[in-house]
Scaffold this motif. Structure first.
Motif, PDB file in Angstrom:
ATOM      1  N   LEU A 325      19.343  17.249  15.439  1.00 60.84           N
ATOM      2  CA  LEU A 325      20.174  16.130  15.800  1.00 60.84           C
ATOM      3  C   LEU A 325      19.937  15.102  14.747  1.00 60.84           C
ATOM      4  O   LEU A 325      19.048  15.031  13.882  1.00 60.84           O
ATOM      5  N   ASP A 326      20.815  14.204  14.454  1.00 63.39           N
ATOM      6  CA  ASP A 326      20.974  12.950  13.529  1.00 63.39           C
ATOM      7  C   ASP A 326      20.395  11.805  14.362  1.00 63.39           C
ATOM      8  O   ASP A 326      20.606  11.517  15.188  1.00 63.39           O
ATOM      9  N   LYS A 327      19.242  11.196  13.629  1.00 64.26           N
ATOM     10  CA  LYS A 327      18.463  10.137  14.355  1.00 64.26           C
ATOM     11  C   LYS A 327      19.041   9.061  14.363  1.00 64.26           C
ATOM     12  O   LYS A 327      18.781   8.117  15.131  1.00 64.26           O
ATOM     13  N   ASN A 328      20.331   8.987  13.537  1.00 59.31           N
ATOM     14  CA  ASN A 328      20.888   7.530  13.902  1.00 59.31           C
ATOM     15  C   ASN A 328      22.057   7.779  15.044  1.00 59.31           C
ATOM     16  O   ASN A 328      22.505   6.655  15.259  1.00 59.31           O
ATOM     17  N   ASP A 329      22.046   8.880  15.546  1.00 58.14           N
ATOM     18  CA  ASP A 329      23.207   9.116  16.540  1.00 58.14           C
ATOM     19  C   ASP A 329      22.693   8.581  17.951  1.00 58.14           C
ATOM     20  O   ASP A 329      21.369   8.380  18.141  1.00 58.14           O
ATOM     21  N   SER A 398      28.158   8.508  24.226  1.00 62.58           N
ATOM     22  CA  SER A 398      27.118   9.215  23.274  1.00 62.58           C
ATOM     23  C   SER A 398      27.958   9.913  21.977  1.00 62.58           C
ATOM     24  O   SER A 398      29.170   9.942  21.987  1.00 62.58           O
ATOM     25  N   ASP A 399      27.294  10.181  20.873  1.00 68.39           N
ATOM     26  CA  ASP A 399      27.702  10.678  19.758  1.00 68.39           C
ATOM     27  C   ASP A 399      27.548  12.090  19.911  1.00 68.39           C
ATOM     28  O   ASP A 399      28.442  12.983  19.836  1.00 68.39           O
ATOM     29  N   VAL A 400      26.603  12.570  20.550  1.00 67.56           N
ATOM     30  CA  VAL A 400      26.371  13.608  20.930  1.00 67.56           C
ATOM     31  C   VAL A 400      25.336  13.885  22.424  1.00 67.56           C
ATOM     32  O   VAL A 400      24.663  12.888  22.613  1.00 67.56           O
ATOM     33  N   THR A 401      25.571  14.913  23.116  1.00 67.69           N
ATOM     34  CA  THR A 401      25.009  15.048  24.366  1.00 67.69           C
ATOM     35  C   THR A 401      23.994  16.215  24.613  1.00 67.69           C
ATOM     36  O   THR A 401      24.590  17.576  24.145  1.00 67.69           O
ATOM     37  N   VAL A 402      22.793  16.051  24.893  1.00 67.10           N
ATOM     38  CA  VAL A 402      22.089  17.415  25.002  1.00 67.10           C
ATOM     39  C   VAL A 402      21.600  17.392  26.689  1.00 67.10           C
ATOM     40  O   VAL A 402      21.430  16.340  27.051  1.00 67.10           O
ATOM     41  N   ILE A 403      22.128  18.589  27.068  1.00 65.86           N
ATOM     42  CA  ILE A 403      21.916  18.731  28.499  1.00 65.86           C
ATOM     43  C   ILE A 403      20.716  19.657  28.717  1.00 65.86           C
ATOM     44  O   ILE A 403      20.635  20.798  28.408  1.00 65.86           O
ATOM     45  N   PHE A 404      19.741  19.337  29.533  1.00 68.01           N
ATOM     46  CA  PHE A 404      18.502  20.116  29.848  1.00 68.01           C
ATOM     47  C   PHE A 404      18.718  20.854  31.241  1.00 68.01           C
ATOM     48  O   PHE A 404      18.724  19.934  32.278  1.00 68.01           O
ATOM     49  N   ALA A 405      18.859  22.041  31.078  1.00 68.44           N
ATOM     50  CA  ALA A 405      19.196  22.891  32.152  1.00 68.44           C
ATOM     51  C   ALA A 405      18.340  24.054  32.460  1.00 68.44           C
ATOM     52  O   ALA A 405      17.492  24.212  31.696  1.00 68.44           O
ATOM     53  N   GLY A 406      18.751  24.738  33.296  1.00 65.65           N
ATOM     54  CA  GLY A 406      18.032  26.034  33.449  1.00 65.65           C
ATOM     55  C   GLY A 406      17.836  26.638  34.843  1.00 65.65           C
ATOM     56  O   GLY A 406      18.828  26.161  35.585  1.00 65.65           O
ATOM     57  N   LEU A 407      16.711  27.169  35.408  1.00 55.35           N
ATOM     58  CA  LEU A 407      16.534  27.725  36.581  1.00 55.35           C
ATOM     59  C   LEU A 407      15.609  27.053  37.370  1.00 55.35           C
ATOM     60  O   LEU A 407      14.465  26.582  36.644  1.00 55.35           O
TER      61      LEU A 407
END
Ligand code: BGC
Length: 758
Positions: A325-329, A398-407
């Protein structure tokens, strides 16, 4: 302790009582001989020590401890040193807590992605499982604490695990299910082995003299204690005779009395009880004689270590230019697991973590522009439109989206298997909805086993954390922001669909039966043989740098079966960031006999490379690298022919290949008799000579027929020739010229047998 003397001083009753637990976690003390009780504790990825005296069912809370990443994650490290370090930390914790043996590691093969306990297990590949568990065992035991490699044998499902009867052929047992234990037992010498609940080929493993004594002790030289899984004893007397020394947790004396009665009525020799008691005494003595009173347990240091281990284990599955990830995003952080990660599985391995670090906490206060939205509720699989809308709005900004998913917890646990391979629908819908507004989506997964990924082609990145232990958040933070370079590799295949899995039609079986019909074709051995498209192959994992393979060398091009061969390959880091590459050596047979997997992992090594650095990685491939288990010979066997030695970065990313030829002596699976085929006589002049008159007798008739009657156009000489090899000698009785009868054929086959001493 003078074990022999103590044993001599014990009554039959005392010896029998030593062979089962006092409670859930302790053996019984033998007061007359001053033998103290001995404590064991789960395991495998942390201490689940329970201290409540009256907790016979073992379901009360355990002490506050450190939850390290589970084996699903640590296996992905492909790093023996790391597992050894983990073992040392666990051994140290046990010393500090007075626990003599930790119940693990658990090495059962991941036969189906659905097994509820896959998160506790290492791999679908036995070499990886046995090597990594061996390294962990050595680590624990270097602190003079025992391990209990489990669950011996073939405990590959939770459905009816106490009663199920598995039909497994001998080759699959040897090459896959026993092999997962074999290397670790022979090389790392665990103090104890825990026998499993299930039956294999009609018999409870706990009553199998063949497995518990024949294989473990006679073939593999195991000299420790075999203990039962908790409640795995079916018939105590049969189990003791088979080699099961210690019953856990015990039966309030019921089974001890059975042992005593069986000795008294002559059903059981007292020597068998002596042997088991002696082994248990030796175990206690081993621990007691180096027990430490001063070892301290630094929980914070182990918390840090848990994070580091996870950092080396997580697998970057996909990255289309979005990571690091870019820290400025401006980054949208979506999903409950970002704030409360799922970091361990349910059941007996569940650790009472003294602290948990989430991604959100790890990223906090470091100057990032982060927006959070919960996205889903992991306690129920219901689509919550309000949560989704909030998440979509955050993603839009956002510029970028991080989705924390799983079981979620309820999806996978000890005690039951998953019913499908899907993630909760609410999470899949969340990802699809976010993809409509945001092209730069990364999915971070917290799960113990593969999931279907309907959104895979549309997301730009996938980071598999598995169940990463209580400090998973620090690892997530470091990996996502490029403070650490991902170096984990998949210890199992991620199929596209559950239906593609080789055990699909036979998991978990029905009515107490399960047929391991896929034989040795487990995991990549099957997917690669059938050329089935997979989401991610065995051994796959990306990095933020690039590695180049060159200079694959083998010490010889021709070898005799049984000889070892040296293999080396150069690996260079041609990118700009330091990293670790896992060099995988596969052997691919090109022989004509038995059907074998296309390739099998035969060696691996993780190497650390600075940017621009090259290292030569060397391996020795021994007999087993070329062998399969031959059921006729009841032994490991190598066929003559060509074998490819492949250096690769996954089972489907082979970088370099060298062909070698192996010459093996001819073996005879059975004596010659009149049912032996003509082809069995070929390839050896003496045998060909012997069988020639028989062939001539038949040929004579064929030639005559050919001359006298026009042959059907449908049959050619080549066809007759080709099928002739499969014809048994006795066919000459009907199709020959009458020269041969049974007696004459017997004299031919007797001579053939005589030539080879058969
Ligand atoms: C599990 C073992 C565990 C034991 C003690 C059993 O149910 O199968 O893995 O070590 O319980 O908790």
């Amino acid at each position: 302790m003078d074990v022999k003397k103590v044993l001599q001083g014990m009554t039959l009753e005392e010896k029998a009582s030593l062979c089962s637990g006092r409670d859930f976690w302790h053996t019984k003390a033998v007061k007359s001989q001053k033998v103290p009780e001995f404590e064991v504790s789960d395991g495998p990825h942390g201490l689940r020590r329970q201290t409540l005296e009256d907790d016979h069912t073992g379901d009360s809370e355990s002490i506050k401890a450190v939850c390290f990443p589970a084996a699903c994650a640590t296996a992905s490290s492909f790093d023996r040193n790391l597992l050894n370090k983990l073992g040392k930390a666990l051994g140290n914790e046990c010393q500090a807590e007075g626990v003599g043996t930790i119940l693990g590691p658990a090495v059962n093969i991941k036969r189906s992605p659905l097994c509820g306990r896959n998160f506790e297990y290492f791999s679908e590949d036995p070499l990886l499982a046995t090597e990594l568990s061996g390294a962990m065992i050595k680590g624990v035991q270097s602190k003079n604490i025992g391990t209990s490699i489990k669950h011996f044998l073939a405990n590959n499902q939770e459905t009816r695990r106490l009663t199920v009867n598995e039909t497994v052929d001998e080759r699959a047992l040897r090459e896959i299910y026993l092999a997962a234990f074999e290397g670790a037992v022979k090389d790392a010498k665990p103090w104890t082995v825990m026998c499993s609940y299930n039956k294999v080929n009609g018999k409870h493993v706990s009553e199998s003299g063949r497995f518990l004594t024949g294989v473990l002790r006679d073939e593999w030289d195991f000299d420790g204690v075999v203990m039962s899984d908790w409640g795995a004893v079916n018939n105590r007397v049969h189990a003791l005779s088979a080699g099961l020394d210690l019953e856990m947790p015990g039966s309030y004396g019921v089974n001890d009395r059975e042992i005593i009665a069986a000795v008294k009525n002559g059903e059981l020799s007292e020597a068998v009880v002596d042997k088991a008691a002696e082994r248990i005494l030796r175990l206690i003595d081993k621990y007691e004689s180096h027990k430490s009173k001063t070892v301290k347990w630094d929980k914070d240091a182990d918390h840090e270590l848990a994070g580091k281990i996870e950092e080396e284990s997580a697998v970057l599955l996909k990255n289309e230019g979005v990571l690091p990830l870019d820290k400025n995003d401006t980054i949208a952080v979506i999903g409950k697991f970002a704030k409360s990660p799922r970091f361990q599985g349910g059941g007996s391995s569940h650790i009472n973590a003294f602290k948990v670090t989430s991604f959100w906490e790890a990223a906090h206060g470091k100057g990032h522009d982060l927006i959070y939205a919960q996205g889903y509720d992991d306690s129920k699989d219901e689509i919550d439109r309000t949560l989704i809308t909030k998440a979509v709005n955050a993603a839009k900004k956002s510029d970028v989206t991080v989705i924390f998913a799983g079981l979620p917890d309820s999806f996978e646990s000890e005690g039951y298997d998953r019913k499908h391979m899907r993630m909760p629908e609410c999470q899949n819908v969340l990802i699809e909805e976010i993809l409509k507004v945001q092209p730069n989506v990364i999915v971070v997964l917290n799960n113990g086993a593969p999931v279907e990924m309907p959104w895979l082609k549309d997301v730009k990145g996938v980071l598999e954390m598995y169940l990463g232990g209580q400090n998973v958040g620090s690892a997530e933070y470091n990996l996502l922001f490029g403070k650490a370079n991902p170096s984990g590799r998949l210890p199992e295949t991620f199929p596209v669909r559950l239906e593609d899995n080789p055990s699909y039609l036979n998991f978990p079986g029905a009515y107490d039966r399960v047929d391991y019909a896929e034989g040795v074709f487990v995991g990549y051995r099957y997917y690669d043989a059938k050329k089935i498209e997979v989401n991610f192959p065995f051994g796959h994992g990306l990095s933020y740098t690039t590695y180049k393979y060159s200079n694959l060398k083998v010490s010889k091009r021709k070898l005799k079966a049984g000889e070892s061969i040296e293999v080396s390959v150069d690996v260079s880091n041609i990118g700009r960031m330091a990293g670790k590459e896992v060099v995988q050596i596969y052997v691919a047979p090109h022989t004509n006999g038995i059907t074998r997997p296309v390739r099998e992992l035969r060696a691996f090594e993780k190497v650390s490379l600075k940017a621009g650095e090259t290292k030569t990685v060397s391996f020795t491939l021994g007999k087993r690298a070329f062998a399969y288990f031959d059921i006729d010979l009841n032994d490991w066997h190598i066929e003559s022919g060509d074998y490819d030695i492949e250096a690769g970065a996954s089972s489907r990313d082979i970088k370099l290949v060298k062909k070698v030829n192996v010459e093996a002596p001819r073996v005879f699976r059975k004596k010659f008799d009149e049912n032996s085929t003509f082809s069995e006589f070929m390839g050896d002049e003496r045998l060909e000579e012997l069988v020639k008159p028989v062939i001539d007798s038949q040929k004579h008739v064929n030639d005559k027929k050919k001359k006298d009657t026009p042959r059907s156009e449908a049959i050619s000489d080549e066809m007759i020739e080709e099928s002739f090899g499969y014809t048994p000698l006795r066919s000459v009785l009907g199709f020959g010229d009458g020269t041969f009868d049974h007696e004459k054929l017997k004299s031919v086959t007797d001579k053939a047998n005589g030539l080879f001493g058969l």
